[in-house]
Write a protein that holds these residues in place. Structure first.
Motif, short mmCIF file in Angstrom:
data_model
loop_
_atom_site.label_atom_id
_atom_site.label_comp_id
_atom_site.label_asym_id
_atom_site.label_seq_id
_atom_site.Cartn_x
_atom_site.Cartn_y
_atom_site.Cartn_z
N ILE A 39 23.52 35.30 46.70
CA ILE A 39 24.65 36.20 46.45
C ILE A 39 25.79 35.89 47.42
O ILE A 39 26.96 35.77 47.02
N GLN A 40 25.45 35.75 48.70
CA GLN A 40 26.48 35.46 49.70
C GLN A 40 27.15 34.11 49.44
O GLN A 40 28.37 33.98 49.55
N ALA A 41 26.36 33.12 49.09
CA ALA A 41 26.93 31.79 48.81
C ALA A 41 27.84 31.85 47.59
O ALA A 41 28.93 31.25 47.57
N CYS A 46 33.09 31.97 44.88
CA CYS A 46 34.04 32.68 44.00
C CYS A 46 35.37 32.91 44.71
O CYS A 46 36.44 32.73 44.12
N ALA A 47 35.31 33.30 45.98
CA ALA A 47 36.53 33.54 46.76
C ALA A 47 37.33 32.25 46.89
O ALA A 47 38.57 32.25 46.75
N LEU A 53 42.70 28.78 42.47
CA LEU A 53 43.40 29.08 41.22
C LEU A 53 44.73 29.76 41.49
O LEU A 53 45.75 29.43 40.89
N ARG A 54 44.74 30.70 42.42
CA ARG A 54 46.00 31.39 42.78
C ARG A 54 47.04 30.39 43.28
O ARG A 54 48.21 30.47 42.91
N GLY A 73 47.68 38.44 39.38
CA GLY A 73 47.74 39.26 40.59
C GLY A 73 47.47 40.72 40.30
O GLY A 73 46.74 41.39 41.04
N GLU A 74 48.05 41.23 39.22
CA GLU A 74 47.82 42.63 38.83
C GLU A 74 46.36 42.86 38.45
O GLU A 74 45.76 43.87 38.82
N ILE A 75 45.79 41.91 37.75
CA ILE A 75 44.39 42.02 37.35
C ILE A 75 43.49 41.99 38.58
O ILE A 75 42.54 42.76 38.68
N ALA A 76 43.81 41.11 39.52
CA ALA A 76 43.01 41.02 40.75
C ALA A 76 43.04 42.34 41.51
O ALA A 76 42.01 42.78 42.04
N GLN A 77 44.19 42.99 41.54
CA GLN A 77 44.29 44.29 42.20
C GLN A 77 43.44 45.33 41.47
O GLN A 77 42.75 46.14 42.10
N SER A 78 43.48 45.31 40.14
CA SER A 78 42.67 46.25 39.35
C SER A 78 41.18 46.01 39.58
O SER A 78 40.39 46.96 39.70
#
Length: 144
Positions: A39-41, A46-47, A53-54, A73-78
């Motif tokens: 999970i940590q890996a 993912c980060a 991608l950003r 960006g808006e989706i990431a905030q949601s």
């Protein structure tokens, strides 16, 4: 050209789905410490992928991609608000069975969302291919 680009992206998606499938099966037989490490890996991976991608979105000069970047960006905030809310709910739920059931339900919806995203990507790909075909036909007619 669209065909080649989309073929490469499709192969990448195939690889990703194969890993998803094998990780889910591996997880079903793994112990807690092994799962925690996985999970940590995966969270780190993912980060890193999200950051990459950003950056690609931000560097693009295309007005289409610029709009997509703002929406992303808006989706990431949601998504972050949803994560925070889910953590809060999880912390207030003392019943382990109920928490496990809720997390399984979230995983099911996550896969449903992935399926929907794949269908949306297919629609975009088909539209891109059709637009390219129309452009090629127009070029052929103008050369005749």
């Amino acid at each position: 050209m669209a065909h080649e680009i989309l073929s490469v992206k499709l192969c990448q998606l195939d690889d990703r789905l194969a890993r998803l499938h094998s990780h889910i099966h591996m997880s079903e037989s793994a112990g807690h410490s092994q799962l925690l490490g996985e999970i940590q890996a995966l969270e780190r991976a993912c980060a890193e992928e999200e950051l990459g991608l950003r950056k690609k979105l931000e560097l693009s000069k295309s007005a289409y991609v610029s709009l997509l970047s703002r929406c992303y960006g808006e989706i990431a905030q949601s998504i972050q608000r949803a994560r925070d809310g889910l953590r809060e709910l999880d912390s207030r739920c003392p019943d382990e069975d109920q928490r496990a059931e809720a997390k399984l339900l979230l995983a099911e919806y996550g896969l449903d969302f992935a399926h929907q995203a794949a269908d949306r990507a297919l629609l975009l790909a088909m539209d891109a291919i059709d637009t390219e075909l129309l452009r090629e036909k127009k070029e052929e007619r103008s050369q005749s």
